[in-house]
Write a protein that holds these residues in place. Structure first.
Motif, mmCIF file in Angstrom:
data_model
loop_
_atom_site.group_PDB
_atom_site.id
_atom_site.type_symbol
_atom_site.label_atom_id
_atom_site.label_comp_id
_atom_site.label_asym_id
_atom_site.label_seq_id
_atom_site.Cartn_x
_atom_site.Cartn_y
_atom_site.Cartn_z
ATOM 1 N N PRO A 166 -0.375 -6.934 17.397
ATOM 2 C CA PRO A 166 -1.275 -6.213 18.307
ATOM 3 C C PRO A 166 -2.000 -5.095 17.564
ATOM 4 O O PRO A 166 -1.460 -4.509 16.612
ATOM 5 N N ALA A 167 -3.202 -4.782 18.015
ATOM 6 C CA ALA A 167 -4.040 -3.807 17.307
ATOM 7 C C ALA A 167 -3.353 -2.454 17.093
ATOM 8 O O ALA A 167 -3.420 -1.896 15.990
ATOM 9 N N PRO A 168 -2.674 -1.875 18.105
ATOM 10 C CA PRO A 168 -2.028 -0.573 17.868
ATOM 11 C C PRO A 168 -0.956 -0.645 16.781
ATOM 12 O O PRO A 168 -0.855 0.263 15.952
ATOM 13 N N GLN A 169 -0.167 -1.715 16.778
ATOM 14 C CA GLN A 169 0.870 -1.851 15.755
ATOM 15 C C GLN A 169 0.254 -2.085 14.379
ATOM 16 O O GLN A 169 0.747 -1.567 13.373
ATOM 17 N N LEU A 170 -0.844 -2.831 14.346
ATOM 18 C CA LEU A 170 -1.506 -3.094 13.075
ATOM 19 C C LEU A 170 -2.060 -1.805 12.480
ATOM 20 O O LEU A 170 -2.005 -1.597 11.261
ATOM 21 N N ARG A 171 -2.595 -0.939 13.336
ATOM 22 C CA ARG A 171 -3.100 0.356 12.851
ATOM 23 C C ARG A 171 -1.951 1.197 12.298
ATOM 24 O O ARG A 171 -2.108 1.874 11.267
ATOM 25 N N ARG A 172 -0.802 1.161 12.974
ATOM 26 C CA ARG A 172 0.353 1.924 12.495
ATOM 27 C C ARG A 172 0.821 1.391 11.142
ATOM 28 O O ARG A 172 1.143 2.174 10.227
ATOM 29 N N ILE A 173 0.878 0.085 11.003
ATOM 30 C CA ILE A 173 1.268 -0.524 9.726
ATOM 31 C C ILE A 173 0.304 -0.098 8.621
ATOM 32 O O ILE A 173 0.719 0.243 7.506
ATOM 33 N N PHE A 174 -0.988 -0.124 8.951
ATOM 34 C CA PHE A 174 -1.991 0.245 7.946
ATOM 35 C C PHE A 174 -1.807 1.688 7.489
ATOM 36 O O PHE A 174 -1.872 1.980 6.297
ATOM 37 N N VAL A 175 -1.570 2.610 8.427
ATOM 38 C CA VAL A 175 -1.391 4.021 8.076
ATOM 39 C C VAL A 175 -0.163 4.201 7.195
ATOM 40 O O VAL A 175 -0.186 4.946 6.200
ATOM 41 N N ILE A 176 0.931 3.511 7.534
ATOM 42 C CA ILE A 176 2.158 3.612 6.729
ATOM 43 C C ILE A 176 1.902 3.120 5.307
ATOM 44 O O ILE A 176 2.265 3.781 4.322
ATOM 45 N N LEU A 177 1.267 1.960 5.190
ATOM 46 C CA LEU A 177 0.996 1.406 3.866
ATOM 47 C C LEU A 177 0.021 2.285 3.090
ATOM 48 O O LEU A 177 0.198 2.497 1.880
ATOM 49 N N PHE A 178 -0.996 2.786 3.756
ATOM 50 C CA PHE A 178 -1.992 3.644 3.103
ATOM 51 C C PHE A 178 -1.323 4.880 2.517
ATOM 52 O O PHE A 178 -1.561 5.245 1.356
ATOM 53 N N CYS A 179 -0.456 5.523 3.302
ATOM 54 C CA CYS A 179 0.222 6.729 2.827
ATOM 55 C C CYS A 179 1.259 6.402 1.750
ATOM 56 O O CYS A 179 1.348 7.101 0.730
ATOM 57 N N ALA A 180 2.023 5.326 1.959
ATOM 58 C CA ALA A 180 3.090 4.995 1.015
ATOM 59 C C ALA A 180 2.540 4.675 -0.366
ATOM 60 O O ALA A 180 3.003 5.222 -1.380
ATOM 61 N N PHE A 181 1.540 3.801 -0.424
ATOM 62 C CA PHE A 181 1.000 3.429 -1.726
ATOM 63 C C PHE A 181 0.161 4.560 -2.328
ATOM 64 O O PHE A 181 0.100 4.709 -3.547
ATOM 65 N N GLY A 182 -0.464 5.356 -1.479
ATOM 66 C CA GLY A 182 -1.194 6.519 -1.985
ATOM 67 C C GLY A 182 -0.255 7.537 -2.615
ATOM 68 O O GLY A 182 -0.527 8.060 -3.701
ATOM 69 N N PHE A 183 0.875 7.819 -1.942
ATOM 70 C CA PHE A 183 1.851 8.768 -2.487
ATOM 71 C C PHE A 183 2.491 8.232 -3.764
ATOM 72 O O PHE A 183 2.736 8.986 -4.714
ATOM 73 N N PHE A 184 2.774 6.934 -3.785
ATOM 74 C CA PHE A 184 3.366 6.358 -4.988
ATOM 75 C C PHE A 184 2.428 6.521 -6.178
ATOM 76 O O PHE A 184 2.843 6.942 -7.259
ATOM 77 N N ALA A 185 1.159 6.193 -5.975
ATOM 78 C CA ALA A 185 0.185 6.329 -7.060
ATOM 79 C C ALA A 185 0.004 7.788 -7.461
ATOM 80 O O ALA A 185 -0.149 8.109 -8.647
#
Length: 402
Positions: free
Chosen positions: A215-234
């Protein structure tokens, strides 16, 4: 051409895609310039008198330009095809490095050159090559992406020694000419790519998937988590790609020995990419990423406490983590966003990863200039890795079946 069922069939019909993708990721602008930036620092510092923070800003501008272009590249590829788009990027980036070799005379030209190279060469990057691979592979997708993304680790292995040797012969301009030649060497291998590679079907509870997997709300949440996680790792680990060699020369190692030590990052990264991809085909990928981040924390602690004494061990743990992390980013995007959303989502996440990789050297260089050592930067990086691990625990289980 129908795709054969099973992992063996996927490799039998797609091995040329893997070869082209691996070489493209190795010789592209997202790998060679970043992994070799540290080799240029002592020579540009000596010839022009620029500080490490000023030189790190060039890497930042390069990566920010690459990050800004990445979300656009996917749409351009969809319209013009992989081959034509990537060929344009290769020719443009290689030509600009030649110009930089002959006309560099000040910081403004250094910054402008790096921005243009990144913007023009943005398609010669994993966003193009992983798109083709994920479209072909399903059962062995993790392993296939691991093989494809061996390219950046290969660049980290061969890039610093080759560029260092070219600089020894012809100065920093010789190093830029070597980069131009390496990037241009990819052109013949573009013939191995297929713009119209047949797509493997994804299924959800036995039915073909034609729309979003969540669902769109869950997909947005997944995207934010991945965006922050990989951004912080880099952000935590990217600075070491540039400052690892200067860090070791400060500790008393010769330039050649430090460059060879940096090559261990690439070698261990190769192992990390294949091992991480293979593990993702068998275990829940976010759990694999948590273990990988733990290894990176170990590497940071070794450098902070013992410095050059355990530099080889630190290089291996950090390289392994970096290799597996970048590999699994593409894997997670394909599993959470599906084929239709892959290009757009990967473009933005890759932008976050690249931006973090670019900002990190600037911060590390600033901290070095301010405190005279890398201690604070190393412990801050370890803390960011802990945050990354926490974010990966928040990701939901996959819904698609491959």
């Amino acid at each position: 051409m129908a795709i054969e069922r099973g992992a063996t069939g996927e490799f039998r019909t797609g091995w040329t895609l893997l070869l082209a993708g691996m070489l493209g990721c190795c010789l592209g602008v997202s790998a060679l310039p970043i992994y070799t930036a540290g080799v240029f620092i002592p020579h540009l510092e000596k010839d022009f008198g620029w500080g490490r923070a000023e030189l790190s800003l060039a890497v930042l501008l390069f990566t920010l330009a690459l990050a800004a272009a990445s979300p656009v590249v996917g749409r351009v590829i969809d319209r013009f095809g992989v081959r034509r788009t990537v060929a344009f990027s290769i020719v443009g980036a290689s030509s600009l490095y030649v110009a930089l070799a002959f006309f560099l005379s000040g910081l403004a030209l250094l910054y402008a050159g790096h921005i243009l190279i990144a913007a023009v060469g943005a398609a010669a990057a994993p966003i193009a090559y992983t798109r083709v691979v994920t479209n072909h592979f399903a059962k062995a997708r993790g392993l296939a992406l691991g093989i494809t993304l061996l390219g950046p680790s290969l660049a980290a292995t061969i890039g610093p020694p080759l560029v260092s040797a070219a600089i020894d012969r012809g100065g920093w301009s010789g190093g830029y000419l070597m980069l131009a030649a390496l990037i241009a060497a990819m052109l013949p291998f573009l013939l191995l790519l297929r713009d119209n590679a047949p797509a493997v079907p994804l299924t959800l509870e036995g039915a073909p998937v034609t729309g979003p997997l969540y669902p769109a709300p869950q997909l947005r949440r997944i995207f934010v988590i991945l965006f922050c996680a990989f951004g912080f790792f880099a952000l935590s680990i990217g600075g070491l790609l540039v400052h690892f060699v200067p860090m070791l020369t400060d500790a008393g190692l010769s330039g050649a020995d430090a460059a060879a030590m940096a090559g261990l990052i690439g070698l261990s990264g190769m192992v990390g990419r294949v091992a991480g991809g293979a593990a993702a085909d068998r275990f829940f990928a976010p759990h694999v990423l948590i273990l990988i981040s733990c290894a990176a924390v170990t590497g940071f602690a070794l450098l902070a406490v013992w410095g050059a004494t355990y530099a080889a061990v630190a290089a291996v743990t950090i390289g392994f983590s970096l290799g597996a992390e970048a590999d699994l980013m593409a894997y997670l995007v394909s599993r959470y966003f599906g084929r239709e959303g892959y290009t757009r989502a990967f473009g933005w996440l890759y932008a976050a990863f690249i931006a973090g990789t670019g900002i990190s050297p600037l911060i590390l260089g600033f901290l070095y200039d301010r405190f005279g050592n890398y201690m604070i930067g190393l412990w801050a990086g370890a803390a960011l890795l802990v945050v990354t691990m926490i974010l990966f625990t928040l990701l939901p289980r996959f819904r698609d079946k491959v």
